[in-house]
Design an enzyme around this catalytic site. Sequence first.
Site, PDB file in Angstrom:
ATOM      1  N   ASP A 128     -10.807  -4.685  -5.699  1.00  0.00           N
ATOM      2  CA  ASP A 128     -11.165  -3.823  -7.058  1.00  0.00           C
ATOM      3  C   ASP A 128     -11.257  -4.500  -8.118  1.00  0.00           C
ATOM      4  O   ASP A 128     -10.598  -5.251  -8.685  1.00  0.00           O
ATOM      5  CB  ASP A 128      -9.830  -2.932  -7.309  1.00  0.00           C
ATOM      6  CG  ASP A 128      -9.657  -1.809  -6.195  1.00  0.00           C
ATOM      7  OD1 ASP A 128     -10.467  -1.783  -5.488  1.00  0.00           O
ATOM      8  OD2 ASP A 128      -8.350  -1.618  -6.183  1.00  0.00           O
ATOM      9  N   HIS A 149     -14.517  -0.562  -6.140  1.00  0.00           N
ATOM     10  CA  HIS A 149     -14.076  -1.069  -4.980  1.00  0.00           C
ATOM     11  C   HIS A 149     -14.941  -1.568  -4.174  1.00  0.00           C
ATOM     12  O   HIS A 149     -16.008  -0.915  -3.703  1.00  0.00           O
ATOM     13  CB  HIS A 149     -13.272   0.185  -4.159  1.00  0.00           C
ATOM     14  CG  HIS A 149     -12.801  -0.247  -2.839  1.00  0.00           C
ATOM     15  ND1 HIS A 149     -11.312  -0.195  -2.971  1.00  0.00           N
ATOM     16  CD2 HIS A 149     -13.224  -0.439  -1.681  1.00  0.00           C
ATOM     17  CE1 HIS A 149     -11.086  -0.568  -1.470  1.00  0.00           C
ATOM     18  NE2 HIS A 149     -12.307  -0.810  -1.043  1.00  0.00           N
ATOM     19  N   HIS A 173      -7.774  -2.836   1.865  1.00  0.00           N
ATOM     20  CA  HIS A 173      -7.205  -4.052   1.265  1.00  0.00           C
ATOM     21  C   HIS A 173      -6.251  -4.641   2.105  1.00  0.00           C
ATOM     22  O   HIS A 173      -6.049  -5.876   1.763  1.00  0.00           O
ATOM     23  CB  HIS A 173      -6.380  -3.352   0.023  1.00  0.00           C
ATOM     24  CG  HIS A 173      -6.907  -3.052  -1.169  1.00  0.00           C
ATOM     25  ND1 HIS A 173      -7.511  -3.792  -2.019  1.00  0.00           N
ATOM     26  CD2 HIS A 173      -7.415  -1.847  -1.840  1.00  0.00           C
ATOM     27  CE1 HIS A 173      -8.399  -3.302  -3.103  1.00  0.00           C
ATOM     28  NE2 HIS A 173      -8.003  -2.305  -3.045  1.00  0.00           N
ATOM     29  N   GLN A 217       0.727  -1.167  -0.048  1.00  0.00           N
ATOM     30  CA  GLN A 217       0.077   0.177   0.079  1.00  0.00           C
ATOM     31  C   GLN A 217       0.960   1.353  -0.006  1.00  0.00           C
ATOM     32  O   GLN A 217       0.464   2.191  -0.758  1.00  0.00           O
ATOM     33  CB  GLN A 217      -0.831   0.079   1.133  1.00  0.00           C
ATOM     34  CG  GLN A 217      -1.879   1.209   1.359  1.00  0.00           C
ATOM     35  CD  GLN A 217      -2.835   1.098   0.095  1.00  0.00           C
ATOM     36  OE1 GLN A 217      -3.244   0.113  -0.230  1.00  0.00           O
ATOM     37  NE2 GLN A 217      -3.747   2.088  -0.224  1.00  0.00           N
ATOM     38  N   GLU A 268     -15.426   5.557  -6.120  1.00  0.00           N
ATOM     39  CA  GLU A 268     -14.937   4.489  -6.776  1.00  0.00           C
ATOM     40  C   GLU A 268     -15.675   3.426  -7.113  1.00  0.00           C
ATOM     41  O   GLU A 268     -15.826   2.562  -6.226  1.00  0.00           O
ATOM     42  CB  GLU A 268     -13.534   3.972  -5.716  1.00  0.00           C
ATOM     43  CG  GLU A 268     -12.508   5.100  -5.411  1.00  0.00           C
ATOM     44  CD  GLU A 268     -11.404   4.143  -4.798  1.00  0.00           C
ATOM     45  OE1 GLU A 268     -11.230   3.339  -4.345  1.00  0.00           O
ATOM     46  OE2 GLU A 268     -10.268   5.077  -4.650  1.00  0.00           O
ATOM     47  N   VAL A 320      -6.501   7.271  -2.931  1.00  0.00           N
ATOM     48  CA  VAL A 320      -5.566   5.955  -2.389  1.00  0.00           C
ATOM     49  C   VAL A 320      -5.629   6.090  -0.943  1.00  0.00           C
ATOM     50  O   VAL A 320      -4.983   7.266  -0.559  1.00  0.00           O
ATOM     51  CB  VAL A 320      -4.113   6.032  -3.050  1.00  0.00           C
ATOM     52  CG1 VAL A 320      -3.298   5.048  -2.597  1.00  0.00           C
ATOM     53  CG2 VAL A 320      -4.222   5.999  -4.628  1.00  0.00           C
ATOM     54  N   ALA A 321      -5.753   5.057  -0.192  1.00  0.00           N
ATOM     55  CA  ALA A 321      -5.947   5.198   1.261  1.00  0.00           C
ATOM     56  C   ALA A 321      -4.353   5.185   1.803  1.00  0.00           C
ATOM     57  O   ALA A 321      -3.563   4.825   1.136  1.00  0.00           O
ATOM     58  CB  ALA A 321      -6.439   3.931   1.834  1.00  0.00           C
ATOM     59  N   SER A 364      -5.903   1.296   4.909  1.00  0.00           N
ATOM     60  CA  SER A 364      -6.596   0.726   3.601  1.00  0.00           C
ATOM     61  C   SER A 364      -7.196  -0.429   3.942  1.00  0.00           C
ATOM     62  O   SER A 364      -6.671  -1.244   4.556  1.00  0.00           O
ATOM     63  CB  SER A 364      -5.487   0.601   2.688  1.00  0.00           C
ATOM     64  OG  SER A 364      -5.857  -0.316   1.638  1.00  0.00           O
TER      65      SER A 364
END
Length: 265
Positions: free
Chosen positions: A189, A240, A182, A145, A237, A174-175, A180
């Site tokens: 995504d 996502h 993710h 990330q 987004e 973007v985190a 994040s």
Amino acid sequence: MRRIRTSTKLKRMFVMGIILGAAAGILFTILIAYQVLSSDRAEFASANAELTKENESLKEQAMKTQAVENSAELLASDSDDWALALVNEDHPLDTSYAPAEMTEIDTERSVDSRIAEDLQNMMSDGAEQGLSMYVASAYRSYEQQRSVFSSTMQDWIYQGYSPLDAYDETKLSVAVPGTSEHATGLAVDIISSEYEALDDRQGDTEEQKWLMEHCWEYGFILRYPEDKGDVTGIIYEPWHYRYVGKDAAKEITEQGITLEEYLQQ
């Protein structure tokens, strides 16, 4: 007789002088005391404001520390609410966290094993509808990330943005590393094979239209919907998706709200 009166008058004047002098002294003392008190009050108010500010900062830091611990603890637990762990800028995830078990959905991408079956079913059912889509990004470690964030920030700098402005612009899409989804292994995504750009037009593809309508049936939600950036901290987004469990996904979708708003109810 005149001398007596003069003497009496002088005595009165002397006494009045003493009284006036004493009064002036008292008044002067009061004024000095008031100034001292005012100064002390100002200093006290300033010190109190500083302590209050410091206390709020410590409280905020304590809340974030607790949020880190809670997110990782909830994700790793057998609780029915594990899929509802909130990870965002105000609720960061421990940078060392990684799902206990992960399942590869292709040679380069993995997700938390607990969501793998529902994700695969969603992708398979979409394919049966004649849709062509794929998972472009899934689990990302803290280091991955950070790499994505740095790369995106560098792109903005190349376009002429200052480092500070580039940072602010980057965090909209973007985190920040450590915040994040993710990293939870619960976010993916998904993009259309017919249109692979990550912009608003992705949401106009048939694949995204189908996902937005049906993802809740598989326990997923569109995590960063349109016009909700002030709540999520992330711009729209349309690619996502986040796993939250089928019951929560149904309620969130029906109410048209975000995970943040759902958890505040």
